[in-house]
Scaffold this motif. Structure first.
Motif, PDB file in Angstrom:
ATOM      1  N   TRP A 117       0.840  -1.136  -0.077  1.00  0.00           N
ATOM      2  CA  TRP A 117       0.107   0.128   0.071  1.00  0.00           C
ATOM      3  C   TRP A 117       0.931   1.149   0.143  1.00  0.00           C
ATOM      4  N   ARG A 118       1.851   1.312   0.712  1.00  0.00           N
ATOM      5  CA  ARG A 118       2.816   2.362   0.972  1.00  0.00           C
ATOM      6  C   ARG A 118       3.448   2.655  -0.522  1.00  0.00           C
ATOM      7  N   THR A 119       3.964   1.635  -1.076  1.00  0.00           N
ATOM      8  CA  THR A 119       4.580   1.844  -2.153  1.00  0.00           C
ATOM      9  C   THR A 119       3.929   1.795  -3.657  1.00  0.00           C
ATOM     10  N   GLY A 120       2.605   1.691  -3.313  1.00  0.00           N
ATOM     11  CA  GLY A 120       1.649   1.709  -4.620  1.00  0.00           C
ATOM     12  C   GLY A 120       1.770   2.786  -5.404  1.00  0.00           C
ATOM     13  N   ILE A 121       2.431   3.932  -4.904  1.00  0.00           N
ATOM     14  CA  ILE A 121       2.385   5.309  -5.827  1.00  0.00           C
ATOM     15  C   ILE A 121       4.192   5.424  -6.353  1.00  0.00           C
ATOM     16  N   TYR A 122       4.619   4.293  -6.182  1.00  0.00           N
ATOM     17  CA  TYR A 122       6.307   4.425  -6.848  1.00  0.00           C
ATOM     18  C   TYR A 122       6.148   5.000  -8.164  1.00  0.00           C
ATOM     19  N   ARG A 123       7.051   6.051  -8.683  1.00  0.00           N
ATOM     20  CA  ARG A 123       7.187   6.494  -9.917  1.00  0.00           C
ATOM     21  C   ARG A 123       5.989   7.051 -10.288  1.00  0.00           C
ATOM     22  N   HIS A 124       4.913   7.064  -9.980  1.00  0.00           N
ATOM     23  CA  HIS A 124       3.620   7.813 -10.367  1.00  0.00           C
ATOM     24  C   HIS A 124       2.741   8.125  -9.253  1.00  0.00           C
ATOM     25  N   MET A 125       3.201   9.454  -8.750  1.00  0.00           N
ATOM     26  CA  MET A 125       2.182   9.998  -7.821  1.00  0.00           C
ATOM     27  C   MET A 125       1.301  10.597  -8.578  1.00  0.00           C
ATOM     28  N   GLY A 126      -0.421  10.470  -8.186  1.00  0.00           N
ATOM     29  CA  GLY A 126      -1.190  10.859  -9.236  1.00  0.00           C
ATOM     30  C   GLY A 126      -1.607   9.578  -9.971  1.00  0.00           C
TER      31      GLY A 126
ATOM     32  N   PHE B 134     -14.763  15.276 -11.214  1.00  0.00           N
ATOM     33  CA  PHE B 134     -14.887  16.487 -10.233  1.00  0.00           C
ATOM     34  C   PHE B 134     -14.973  17.535 -10.951  1.00  0.00           C
ATOM     35  N   ALA B 135     -16.322  18.069 -10.366  1.00  0.00           N
ATOM     36  CA  ALA B 135     -16.854  19.565 -10.961  1.00  0.00           C
ATOM     37  C   ALA B 135     -16.261  20.633 -10.462  1.00  0.00           C
ATOM     38  N   ALA B 136     -15.621  20.375  -9.155  1.00  0.00           N
ATOM     39  CA  ALA B 136     -15.070  21.575  -8.486  1.00  0.00           C
ATOM     40  C   ALA B 136     -13.996  21.030  -7.415  1.00  0.00           C
ATOM     41  N   GLY B 137     -12.899  21.894  -7.141  1.00  0.00           N
ATOM     42  CA  GLY B 137     -12.058  21.618  -6.243  1.00  0.00           C
ATOM     43  C   GLY B 137     -11.141  22.610  -5.598  1.00  0.00           C
ATOM     44  N   ALA B 138     -10.769  22.287  -4.357  1.00  0.00           N
ATOM     45  CA  ALA B 138      -9.742  23.453  -3.695  1.00  0.00           C
ATOM     46  C   ALA B 138      -8.759  22.697  -3.299  1.00  0.00           C
ATOM     47  N   ALA B 139      -7.471  23.314  -3.792  1.00  0.00           N
ATOM     48  CA  ALA B 139      -6.229  22.784  -3.616  1.00  0.00           C
ATOM     49  C   ALA B 139      -5.447  23.792  -2.853  1.00  0.00           C
ATOM     50  N   LEU B 140      -4.950  23.071  -1.742  1.00  0.00           N
ATOM     51  CA  LEU B 140      -4.475  24.190  -0.665  1.00  0.00           C
ATOM     52  C   LEU B 140      -2.898  23.624  -0.381  1.00  0.00           C
ATOM     53  N   ARG B 141      -2.118  24.911  -0.287  1.00  0.00           N
ATOM     54  CA  ARG B 141      -0.737  24.527  -0.066  1.00  0.00           C
ATOM     55  C   ARG B 141      -0.002  23.247  -0.883  1.00  0.00           C
ATOM     56  N   SER B 142      -0.426  23.306  -2.473  1.00  0.00           N
ATOM     57  CA  SER B 142      -0.179  22.190  -3.198  1.00  0.00           C
ATOM     58  C   SER B 142       1.124  22.221  -3.649  1.00  0.00           C
ATOM     59  N   VAL B 143       1.601  20.847  -3.865  1.00  0.00           N
ATOM     60  CA  VAL B 143       2.715  20.681  -4.734  1.00  0.00           C
ATOM     61  C   VAL B 143       2.366  20.830  -6.209  1.00  0.00           C
ATOM     62  N   THR B 144       3.114  21.279  -7.122  1.00  0.00           N
ATOM     63  CA  THR B 144       2.505  21.563  -8.587  1.00  0.00           C
ATOM     64  C   THR B 144       3.479  21.011  -9.472  1.00  0.00           C
TER      65      THR B 144
ATOM     66  N   SER C 133       3.752  12.760 -12.936  1.00  0.00           N
ATOM     67  CA  SER C 133       3.452  12.779 -11.393  1.00  0.00           C
ATOM     68  C   SER C 133       3.138  14.290 -11.010  1.00  0.00           C
ATOM     69  N   SER C 134       3.669  15.327 -12.038  1.00  0.00           N
ATOM     70  CA  SER C 134       3.606  16.690 -11.764  1.00  0.00           C
ATOM     71  C   SER C 134       2.008  17.448 -12.382  1.00  0.00           C
TER      72      SER C 134
END
Length: 782
Positions: A609-618, A666-676, A703-704
């Motif tokens: 579960w922890r490494t399920g995002i390896y090399r592809h966050m998002g 997703f019709a609307a979203g609020a992104a706070l202090r986000s890594v872009t 991933s970005s």
């Protein structure tokens, strides 16, 4: 068109208290948390096991104060003076009988008598003393100025056992030029105080040389020494070194400095700026020599990571990877020593015996992960983790994720065999040996991934006895005599309170604090339903579900994405996201269904579960949000066109990825202090998951969010603190420019001039969450 215009204006709502559907408002929720009450933290026991100390704030002061409760009168909670606070539970080294403790304060050496609860000064050298250790009842070892000293109490003598000096031997032999020598002599003749200081320094150096048992000197050259470990007999010393580097640090401008000028804040470097190579040395006192620990024989030390196969046109050099070391742990008889070694790319960890005769290594265990090594008790890039010796001096203990979950292991160094002590699809946290070394105490998630309980188990393994029973999180601070447990306990809708229980499974836990305010208790806080749903790949994420009353149900949903990535929030205890928890109660009152998912990458569910995002966050972490939205549509009557998403930090990053890559969800979203753009984040966190941008650009580009901004179709609120030294304001400035160039319309940027990554001012929290609520009310909430 009118809706778009109203959203783009994004003016503040005057007040949300007018919503008749709820007793809550954003303004109420986001006040100073003192309005909720006072809750215990930083719990410690007295050395005598008869008093519990903790930080508390019933007086609603600016900060917490120290309080205590005695076991012979648990109904009386009393404030402790600042003078007493300075003497409570100092760190140090116990003698074998645990009747005395060596400790340092203000650079001086003290001896604490546990039974008498008295502390006496032992040594004041005029120089900083650190790392005190009992060699025997009458010999105390310590480090000062990079050297090991032993103080004989009976004789009143100090012996300097090592000679470690900065610079090189050539520095000692070099002479000043005639000109520079003349300048120094003239300066000393003119300035009496400077001359006195130099003479005092030379006298101190001379005295130090007189204390030295030998003439051998180890020169550090350009390296700095740190992390000294003294062996049990004082016959060996290990220390680590590093060569200071100069990474390209970044600047965060503070536009509202008290001076009235824009002041630059020097902050971290970006991912790819490696920390300097660390080296480990063994100082053999009796042989009067130093061995540098050679790691070249570690199995796999030159292996190339698997991702290099995705770059066949690049030439990859197989070379020895840089490593970091844990503390060195010595057996009680100094026959053995063990150390944990990590590759700095965190794809390997070795547990190795350190030969005290020649400094060679013998590997006991290698844990390899093509993603990255982590998990409870396994340590990090900077060392740490569970490691030590049983009383028999034959068994090393450590934790490993070899089975996919972090468990406790023993390794017999005599016959080179390994034994797994805990087993199952759960994780073990903070194991500690009992005073008699015959048992383990530890916390685990065996009952449920969303619960934490405390256990006792025989030292060689066997049946573990569960010592806590309250559903939720039981954070246990064991009394020094191990007869009592102070428990900081919370559940899903009640913050932490302090309990006391005997260290027995069938004993009753007694509540000592009751800190909730009348205002907080007046609202009927929900216990969110803890559910699982099926993800597209068959996985079963846990999530918190908040359901509105049918009479107010809007058919709309908000998905909250927790921050940190590796963090757990779908659990049965009080959330560190307490403001968001209260906001979710408000949203539910107003007719929204709310889902809070422990997506892929979250803590508490093991290695895969922890490494399920390896090399592809998002990737899977985003598809889990989409699958959660589909679950709400299929099972809870949510309109697929009325789903919003929000979160901060990593949650803000996922929000951006969702708004850019899943506009049909997703019709609307609020992104706070986000890594872009992950290429602009820090090294320690990012390189684990995405490697380094110049080495693995594929991982960074997929991933970005900034690479996918053209996908924005719904309504987006971006909020960020200008003096954020974690995720820099630069991230959203660059993204804003990208959105402008793409001619996107339905987005807005809210900036907070005096806020960093974690907001501190209630006015900022209120402004931010008013905007979030306005966004949802004017888009999916209609």
């Amino acid at each position: 068109m009118a809706l778009s215009l109203r959203f783009l204006i994004l003016t503040l709502l005057a007040s949300l208290t007018g919503f008749a559907q709820s007793d809550l408002s954003v303004q109420k929720i986001m006040r100073d948390p003192n309005w909720m009450g006072t809750f215990p933290s930083a719990v410690e026991w007295s050395e005598q096991s008869n008093v519990i100390y903790f930080d508390y704030n019933p007086e609603k002061n600016v900060s917490d104060s120290l309080y205590k409760v005695r076991l012979n009168n648990t109904s009386a909670i009393k404030k402790v003076s600042l003078e007493k606070k300075a003497m409570v539970s100092p760190y140090g080294d116990y003698n074998d009988k645990r009747t005395q403790k060596l400790l340092t304060k203000s650079g001086d050496l003290y001896l604490h008598d546990v039974k008498k609860n008295k502390t006496e000064l032992v040594l004041d050298l005029g120089e900083n003393i650190q790392s005190p250790k009992f060699i025997s009842d009458f010999e105390y070892a310590f480090i000062s100025n990079n050297d090991l000293y032993v103080y004989n109490v009976d004789l009143g003598q100090i012996h300097k056992k090592t000679n470690i000096e900065s610079g090189s031997s050539n520095d000692k032999e070099s002479k000043k030029s005639e000109k520079n020598q003349w300048i120094e002599d003239e300066n000393l003749s003119l300035l009496e105080e400077v001359r006195t200081q130099k003479e005092t320094s030379e006298l101190r150096d001379k005295n130090r040389e007189l204390l030295t048992d030998d003439e051998y000197t180890f020169y550090l050259d350009k390296q700095h020494a740190f992390n000294f470990n003294i062996s049990e007999t004082g016959n060996f010393l290990t220390f680590q070194t590093y060569t200071p580097d100069s990474p390209e640090n970044t600047i965060v401008p503070n536009y509202v400095d008290a001076s009235g000028y824009t002041e630059p804040l020097n902050t971290r470097s970006k991912v790819g700026d490696q920390t300097a190579q660390r080296d480990l040395y063994l100082y053999h006192i009796q042989k009067d020599t130093v061995f540098k620990i050679d790691v070249s024989s570690l199995p796999g030390i030159t292996d190339l990571p698997g991702y290099t196969e995705d770059y066949p046109d690049r030439e990859w050099e197989e070379k020895q990877r840089a490593v970091s070391f844990s503390d060195v742990e010595f057996s009680s008889n100094d026959q053995h020593a063990v150390v944990s070694i990590r590759a700095q790319d965190n794809k390997d960890r070795w547990i190795a015996l350190l030969n005290l005769n020649d400094g060679s290594l013998e590997v006991l265990d290698r844990q390899h992960d093509e993603a990255w090594i982590a998990g409870p008790g396994i340590g990090s890039y900077y060392g740490g983790g569970t490691l030590g010796w049983l009383a028999d001096d034959q068994h090393v203990y450590y934790q490993s994720e070899a089975t996919g979950y972090s468990h406790l292991y023993l390794h017999n160094v005599e016959n080179n065999t390994q034994k797994q002590l805990t087993k199952g699809d759960y994780e073990v946290f903070s194991p500690q040996l009992s005073n008699d070394k015959k048992s383990w105490y530890f916390t685990s998630s065996e009952v449920h991934p969303g619960e934490r309980h405390f256990y006792k188990m025989p030292v060689m393994g066997g049946k573990a006895t569960q010592l806590t029973s309250m559903e939720g999180k039981n954070s246990v601070i064991l009394s020094p005599d191990e007869k009592q447990m102070a428990i900081v306990y919370s559940n899903s809708n009640s913050p932490e309170e302090l309990y006391l229980k005997k260290t027995k499974a069938n004993a009753e836990a007694k509540q000592l604090t009751d800190g909730q305010s009348e205002a907080f208790e007046a609202y009927n806080w929900r216990t969110p339903e803890l559910i699982q749903f099926e993800a597209e790949d068959g996985a079963q994420p846990y999530a918190r579900l908040y359901k509105p009353e049918e009479s107010v149900d809007k058919g709309a949903a908000v998905i909250f994405v927790h921050g940190a990535g590796y963090l757990q929030n779908a659990h049965k205890w009080w959330s560190s996201y307490f403001r968001e928890y209260m906001f979710h109660n408000l949203l539910t009152d107003l007719g929204y269904t709310v889902l809070d998912i422990d997506y892929r990458g979250s803590a508490g569910y093991g290695r895969d579960w922890r490494t399920g995002i390896y090399r592809h966050m998002g990737g899977k972490d985003l598809s889990d949000q989409v699958d959660g939205a589909n679950y709400l549509v299929e099972n809870h009557g949510v309109n697929p066109d009325k789903i919003g998403i929000y979160g901060g930090s990593y949650g803000g990053f996922i929000t951006l990825m969702g708004m850019f890559n899943e506009p049909d969800t997703f019709a609307a979203g609020a992104a706070l202090r986000s890594v872009t753009d992950w290429a602009h984040y820090n090294h320690g966190y990012t390189s684990n998951i995405l490697n380094e941008p110049h080495l693995d650009p594929i991982a960074y580009r997929q991933s970005s969010p900034i690479y996918f901004a053209e996908g924005l179709e719904g309504y987006l609120l971006i909020a960020h603190g200008i003096i954020d030294t974690n995720v820099h304001f630069q991230d959203v400035v660059r993204l804003s420019q990208r959105l402008i160039e793409l001619e996107k319309e339905n987005w807005e940027l809210a900036v907070y001039p005096i806020e960093g990554h974690g907001f501190t001012q209630p006015s900022s929290w209120t402004d931010e969450y008013r905007r979030i609520l306005k966004l949802f009310e004017e888009t999916i909430g209609r």
